[in-house]
Structure formats: C-alpha cells, structure tokens
Motif scaffolding. Structure first.
Motif, mmCIF file in Angstrom:
data_model
loop_
_atom_site.group_PDB
_atom_site.id
_atom_site.type_symbol
_atom_site.label_atom_id
_atom_site.label_comp_id
_atom_site.label_asym_id
_atom_site.label_seq_id
_atom_site.Cartn_x
_atom_site.Cartn_y
_atom_site.Cartn_z
ATOM 1 N N UNK A 1 0.813 -1.210 0.000
ATOM 2 C CA UNK A 1 0.000 0.000 0.000
ATOM 3 C C UNK A 1 0.849 1.263 0.000
ATOM 4 N N UNK A 2 1.879 1.280 0.847
ATOM 5 C CA UNK A 2 2.654 2.504 0.980
ATOM 6 C C UNK A 2 3.523 2.762 -0.248
ATOM 7 N N UNK A 3 4.080 1.708 -0.845
ATOM 8 C CA UNK A 3 5.014 1.929 -1.950
ATOM 9 C C UNK A 3 4.352 1.865 -3.316
ATOM 10 N N UNK A 4 3.415 0.912 -3.484
ATOM 11 C CA UNK A 4 2.879 0.704 -4.820
ATOM 12 C C UNK A 4 1.487 1.260 -4.995
ATOM 13 N N UNK A 5 0.801 1.572 -3.878
ATOM 14 C CA UNK A 5 -0.561 2.046 -4.001
ATOM 15 C C UNK A 5 -1.539 0.969 -4.415
ATOM 16 N N UNK A 6 -1.286 -0.255 -3.977
ATOM 17 C CA UNK A 6 -2.239 -1.322 -4.266
ATOM 18 C C UNK A 6 -3.564 -1.027 -3.581
ATOM 19 N N UNK A 7 -4.645 -1.552 -4.139
ATOM 20 C CA UNK A 7 -5.967 -1.345 -3.559
ATOM 21 C C UNK A 7 -6.410 -2.566 -2.792
ATOM 22 N N UNK A 8 -7.606 -2.465 -2.191
ATOM 23 C CA UNK A 8 -8.138 -3.570 -1.400
ATOM 24 C C UNK A 8 -8.231 -4.843 -2.234
ATOM 25 N N UNK A 9 -8.560 -4.693 -3.526
ATOM 26 C CA UNK A 9 -8.707 -5.872 -4.378
ATOM 27 C C UNK A 9 -7.380 -6.611 -4.549
ATOM 28 N N UNK A 10 -6.250 -5.891 -4.439
ATOM 29 C CA UNK A 10 -4.953 -6.535 -4.624
ATOM 30 C C UNK A 10 -4.495 -7.243 -3.360
ATOM 31 N N UNK A 11 -4.857 -6.671 -2.208
ATOM 32 C CA UNK A 11 -4.291 -7.186 -0.957
ATOM 33 C C UNK A 11 -5.345 -7.865 -0.086
ATOM 34 N N UNK A 12 -6.484 -8.251 -0.677
ATOM 35 C CA UNK A 12 -7.565 -8.791 0.157
ATOM 36 C C UNK A 12 -7.143 -10.028 0.918
ATOM 37 N N UNK A 13 -6.193 -10.800 0.373
ATOM 38 C CA UNK A 13 -5.747 -12.014 1.076
ATOM 39 C C UNK A 13 -5.104 -11.641 2.410
ATOM 40 N N UNK A 14 -4.210 -10.636 2.372
ATOM 41 C CA UNK A 14 -3.548 -10.202 3.604
ATOM 42 C C UNK A 14 -4.567 -9.683 4.614
ATOM 43 N N UNK A 15 -5.518 -8.870 4.111
ATOM 44 C CA UNK A 15 -6.508 -8.278 5.008
ATOM 45 C C UNK A 15 -7.361 -9.372 5.633
#
Lengths: 370, 365
Positions: free
Chosen positions: A334-348
């Motif tokens: 999130x901080x470096x690439x600006x990924x959205x919730x759809x990209x990181x939903x697994x982590x969340x």
C-alpha cells in the motif's frame, strides 16, 4: 461501560507511573526507526579489491584502471604475492582479488581467451554472487572496447540489448522498503510484549485474585486490558508514519484510510496474541520467553529481511500463521505501490481471521476461578 | 556461597516449563532459520509481454523459466497490464520483447528486450535484473558459434570459504551470536529483577552474603546453561548444516565463554537499572533485539552503512563476536587473527561488570 473505563484508567496509571517505561514505549521506537532504517541495506558498493597484475602490460593496466574507475570497486591492495593478499582476505580486509597472469596481453592479441581469476570471499553467498557479476560485467565491457578497436566490423551489432527499469523505487532506495517493515516490527513488539506480560504480572503479584472477586465480566476485563495498549501502539504507529513522511520522504501512495483501518485490526490480533500468552503462563519469565520465541520466529520469517519466495514450503506454511507477514506485505504494497483492497484482500482477510480467533481463544482461556 | 549457587540451580531447574523453553527455543530457532533463511532467490514469478511471439523470444522465455531463479507466472497481452500485475504483488519482474524480435536479431544483430522489475524490494529487483541479463547473455553466446567474445578475456570466478554459496554459512554464526546474547542477557536481568519485584532481594541483602557473591551466584548457573546451549547448537551446525569443523575448537570455546560472560555482565547491568521484570525485559529484548540483528553484520553488511552507523556498530559486542566466530569456523583463523576483536569483547565485559558493581553499591546506601 463504566467498569471498562475504570480498568482502562487503572492500566494507564500503572503504565505511566513507571518512569523507566515511558522512554521505552515512546522514545526508543522512534530512535530505532530513525537509526535502523539506515542500517538495513544490501547495497553493494566500495568492494575492497586486491589486484595482482603479473603481466604489467598496457592491456592489464587498462583493465585495472577500469576497476578503479567503477563506483562498485575500491582497489585497496596491489601486490605480486598471492599469499599476502589471501591473508588479507582471511582477516576480512579484502573481499575480492583479481589475478592477471603473465602473458595476458599476448594471449589477448592472439585471440586465445586468457583466463582472469576472480576470487571472492563467499561467506555471504548472495553478496559474493553479485560481486562476481559486477566484476564479470566490467571485464565484458573491457572486452567490448577492445573489440571495437581491433575488429570494428564484428562489433557493430549489439546482439540483444537489455535495458531495464526499476518501478516504484527507481533509485533502489532501501529505506523506502525497510521503513514500513521496521515500523511494523516495533509496533508489534511493543504491543505483544506489554500485553503479554500484563495479566501474568497480576497473577505473579497476586493482584489478579482481587480483580477476580470483583463483579467484572470476562469481556469487560479483556477489553479493559486491551484498550490502553491498543491506544499506545496506535500512537506509536502514527508517530512512525509521520517520521516516515517527514524524515524519509515516504508518501503513502495507497489509501491512508485503508492503512489505518487494517492497522487497527492488526493491533487487535497482536494484543490478542500477547493476552493469550499471558493466560497460559504462570510467571512473567515464562511469558516473556514464549513471547520472545514467537516474536523472533515471526520476525525472521516475515519476509522483512529475506525473500519469502526463497523459503522452503514448510516455512511458508508457518507463515500462514504469522500475522507479521500479512501486515508487512500489506503495508509495503500500500505505501510503496498504491495497491488497492482488491490486490491485498488475502492479507486483510488473514489479519481479520487472526484477530477474531486469537481474541476468542484468549477470552475462553482466561478463567476467573483458578 | 556454595549453598547460594545450589539454591539458584534448584530454582531454575524446578521450573520445567522454563527449562524446556531455555533449551528448546535456541535449538528450534537454529534449525528453523538455518533451513528457512536465504538471501538468494528461488522461484520468483515473472510475467512476459511477448510482442514478437517468434522462435527466439520463445526460446529465451523457456530458458529463463528453466532456471532455478524464475517461474513463468503468466503472459500479458498489453503494457497496461504491467502495473496491475505488479500491484497484486506476486509477479516481481516483467520481460517485454519488441515486435519482430527474431528477425531483428538474426538480420540486424540488434534486438531489444526490456526488463522491468518491481523495485519496491530493491535488493530482489537488483538481483533479478542481474540474473536475467546473465541468462540472456549466455543464450546469445551459445547462439553464435564463432562468437568473438570467446577469444577475449574470460572471468573465472572462484568462491573462497564457501564454494557452494550456501546461506547457512552466513546465517548460522549470526543466529548463534544473537541467541546467545539475548538469552543470556534476558535470563540474568529478569531473574535479578524478579527478586527485586517479589521483595526477596531485600532478604538476600540483609543476609551475610556479599553483593558480589549474590551476583556471582546468580551468574554461574546461567553461564553453564548458555554454554551447554552453545555446544548443542555447535553440534547441530556440524551435523545438520555441514558447517566446516576444521577451525581451532579450543579457541572457539574460549571465545564463546568470554562472549557469554559479557552477555551475562550486560544482563546484570540492565537489572541494576530496572526496578521491575517488565522494564528489564523491555530493555534486554526490545532495546537489544533489532540493533543486534541489524547492526552486527548478521544480515546487512556493515561497511555499506553510513559512517555514524558504522561507529555505533563498533559498540555492539555481537558485531565483534560474529567476526570471531566466522573467522574461526569458516576461515580457520587462529588467535593471532582475532586478537583485536577478542580484546574488545574483554574490555566490554570489564566495563559492564565495573558499571554493575558501582550501581549495585549505590542501591545499598
């Protein structure tokens, strides 16, 4: 609600009464973030190079000059005695030795492909590999120059050219990568250690009995114990983010709201873990060792220092139960690439499931009667 | 005095849980990290945007995919997809072939292949680009039988002390150093702080035992425990990780003994400045853990750090011990090679002992 408020008040008083703890909680993380972020760099430059030039010809001198002109290499020693340089490598003063044998120029002219020995101190294997690549690249470059001079016909075509781009961090600034990770670690350690030693301390000093005979309900007790540490950890996180912005110039490319929403859930998971350890141990010493055990494993496997992809399958399986892995991955994305919730939903999702299950576990494990 | 040491031993060994933790944790950690931690790359996912789709582009993709470093994740159909695939976070490198790649290569001897790396992890990105370029250069050299480069100077790399480039050679000494320091420091500082917190320290102080005897009595059992721990870890590193055992063993044991002694002295010092177990723990763990890992050369090379950090690293005992242990185990060094490092650890030990004695006396008045 009032009951919870009183417990929170009591906890805060207890924390702030201990004059030693205040700097540990608020000053130390900041200092560590500021200092350690500069330490975490794999960048390879100024390789200490030893040169043995037995040939002493124009070509060999030109090659040595190429090394001394490169920003990656520092020629620290030049000698004719291999033993002497090897001894220096053993002491750790030299990292690489280039050996140019007699007849180098003659063989080069005759097109016999003279061998150049590059000896690298390989205790740090991956660094040695890169150093060896850098040295080879310089020799290749040297070759190309000679080709251009002697056989311009052959050297016109470049073959395959491979230009490269570094995205999201064009200057390869390690601090941009490490600051979010180190910040997560510091906040995690504060949260887990403080909460982990809290209930067990009341057990050890006997004050838990006094709490047990009061009409406080289980969930009130847990919430009252969690809240103060949650606030402290959150405060440290915000402080760290401000530092990252003002000192390290790291802007959160992604959504700030998402960062804090997920951070607040993550802190619940971490504090829950601490509370859980607190409920299954009898002395602070035990709690501390168990917390330390998990913390060191979680930190080392989290991908903060070494790439997760390179770990064996079983280690990656352990990482499924490692909350730090999820959160560091999330923060960096999130901080470096600006990924959205759809990209990181697994982590969340991982963080969410973790928080819920560990809190349930801690609540059921805590018994008012012993 | 003897009775006091026996009391300490009894107190430690009575607590089975702590005993299991004391021996189980270091062993588990060494095994875990020895196998799991590596800085080298394996199985990194890459994607391909192949605008050529011809003979050479396919062969190059196969060659990259076949290497241990890379796994082909997917093909992209347009350059807009690069950004999206990076944001998912699994693909770390994208390779772009220009249209008519093969034709340009064979006819004009001038074809372009672009490498785009996700540099949010700069170290991985740098290695990926280097590895890809090496694979492509190699492909190119095999392509032309009469490659003019074959007649030129050829680098012949030789890797000393660790020819197979194993990561354990770097990580095992580091792990030993970190674990010995933290366990020893924590154990002593907490056990003394515990006596203070529970009020039993007062009882000891009014007894005829001298303060120095209390400290020595506290330290001896932990010293023995740490030393046994080290022996177990050392045997593990020989049997499980194939670390070379050619070095000077008596010297290694003596150096370790000194290092453990230093850690215990540091632990005592921490306990004299903290009033509760919690403070002692936060100091010996929170304040020591990350600096020990980061500033000791365990993972990150010290010589590339900014000058100020290099100076700070000089006061980290772990930095010196890692140099000693690597030199003895991997380079076969003798005392003549590491006397300077040894002297520094010795000085640090004396410093902490002196400081503790001073602090301890002040507390009594």
């Amino acid at each position: 609600m009032r009951t919870i408020k009183f417990i929170i008040e009591k906890e805060f008083k207890q924390i702030f009464r201990n004059k030693m703890m205040l700097p540990i909680i608020f000053v130390m993380p900041i200092i560590q973030l500021l200092i350690l972020s500069y330490a975490a760099t794999f960048e390879i430059k100024n390789v200490s190079l030893g040169v043995i030039d037995m040939d002493q010809s124009n070509s060999s001198r030109e090659l040595v000059h190429k090394f001394s002109a490169s920003p990656f290499f520092n020629i620290e020693a030049q000698d004719f005695d291999m033993k002497k340089l090897e001894l220096q490598m053993k002491r750790g003063d030299l990292e690489q030795i280039i050996y140019i044998n007699t007849g180098f120029e003659e063989q080069l002219r005759a097109g016999e492909g003279p061998q150049l020995q590059i000896i690298t101190d390989a205790i740090n294997g991956s660094a040695a590999n890169l150093m060896s690549y850098y040295a080879s690249a310089i020799i290749m470059d040297f070759n190309k120059n000679i080709l251009l001079q002697t056989q311009p016909m052959l050297a016109t075509g470049l073959g395959i050219s491979t230009p490269y781009q570094f995205w999201y961090n064009a200057e390869l600034d390690y601090k941009k990568y490490m600051v979010p990770g180190i910040l997560v670690l510091l906040v995690t350690m504060i949260g887990a250690f403080l909460s982990g030693m809290n209930i067990v301390r009341e057990k050890e000093l006997g004050t838990i009995e006094q709490l047990n005979v009061t009409p406080i309900k289980k969930h009130q007790f847990i919430i009252g114990k969690l809240m103060p540490f949650w606030i402290i950890a959150m405060f440290d996180l915000v402080l760290g983010m401000l530092l990252a912005y003002f000192v390290f110039d790291i802007q959160i490319v992604g959504s700030v709201g998402l960062v804090f929403a997920v951070a607040s859930i993550y802190l619940l998971a971490v504090l829950g873990l601490g509370l859980f350890i607190s409920t299954i141990t009898n002395t602070q010493q035990q709690a501390m060792f168990i917390a330390w055990f998990f913390m060191v494993i979680f930190i080392m496997l989290s991908g903060l220092f070494t790439p997760i992809e390179s770990m064996p399958d079983w280690a990656q399986l352990i990482n499924v139960f490692n909350p730090i892995t999820y959160f560091i991955g999330f923060m960096r994305q999130l901080m470096l690439k600006g990924s959205g919730l759809m990209d990181v939903w697994r982590d969340v999702l991982g963080i969410g499931i973790y928080a819920v299950s560990i809190l349930l576990l801690a609540t059921t494990r805590y018994r008012k009667t012993s | 005095m003897k009775e006091f040491i026996i009391k300490e031993f009894k107190q430690i060994f009575r607590d089975y849980r702590t005993m299991t933790i004391l021996f189980g944790i270091p062993i588990a950690q060494v095994l875990l990290f020895g196998f799991a931690l590596t800085l080298d790359l394996k199985n990194v996912h890459f994607a391909v945007l192949d605008k050529a789709k011809d003979e050479h582009s396919r062969k190059i993709i196969d060659k990259i995919d076949a290497s241990d470093y890379f796994i082909l994740d997917r093909y992209l159909s347009s350059s807009d997809e690069i950004e999206a695939v990076f944001k998912e976070g699994i693909v770390k490198e994208v390779i772009v072939f220009e249209p008519d790649f093969s034709q340009k290569l064979t006819k004009e001897n001038n074809a372009q292949l672009q490498i785009i790396a996700d540099a949010s992890d700069p170290n991985v990105a740098n290695m990926l680009v280097n590895y890809s370029q090496a694979i492509i250069t190699n492909y190119q050299q095999n392509l032309f039988a009469d490659n003019p480069m074959a007649q030129m100077a050829a680098p012949e790399p030789m890797f000393k002390y660790n020819p197979a480039l194993k990561s354990v050679y770097m990580f095992v000494p580091g792990i030993i150093t970190v674990i010995l320091l933290l366990v020893s420091t924590m154990m002593t500082s907490i056990s003394i702080a515990r006596e203070k917190e529970l009020g039993t320290m007062e009882i000891l102080l009014v007894s005829p035992i001298k303060p120095i005897q209390i400290i020595v009595g506290k330290v001896i059992p932990y010293m023995l425990l740490s030393f046994i721990n080290f022996i177990i870890i050392l045997i593990l590193s020989f049997l499980v990780f194939d670390m070379p055992s050619s070095g000077n063993m008596p010297l290694l044991l003596a150096e370790t003994f000194l290092y453990i002694f230093m850690s215990l002295a540091l632990g005592i010092f921490i306990s004299t400045v903290s009033s509760s177990q919690q403070t002692a723990m936060m100091l010996s763990m929170f304040a020591l853990l990350l600096p020990t890992i980061l500033l000791s050369g365990f993972i990150f090379p010290i010589k590339n750090m900014p000058d100020i950090l290099m100076w700070i690293s000089h006061i980290m005992p772990s930095k010196w011990f890692i140099i000693i242990i690597k030199s003895i185990m991997l380079k076969g060094a003798g005392l003549m090679d590491v006397w300077f490092e040894t002297l520094i650890i010795l000085a640090q030990t004396l410093f902490f002992i002196g400081l503790s004695i001073k602090k301890f006396k002040i507390r009594l008045t």
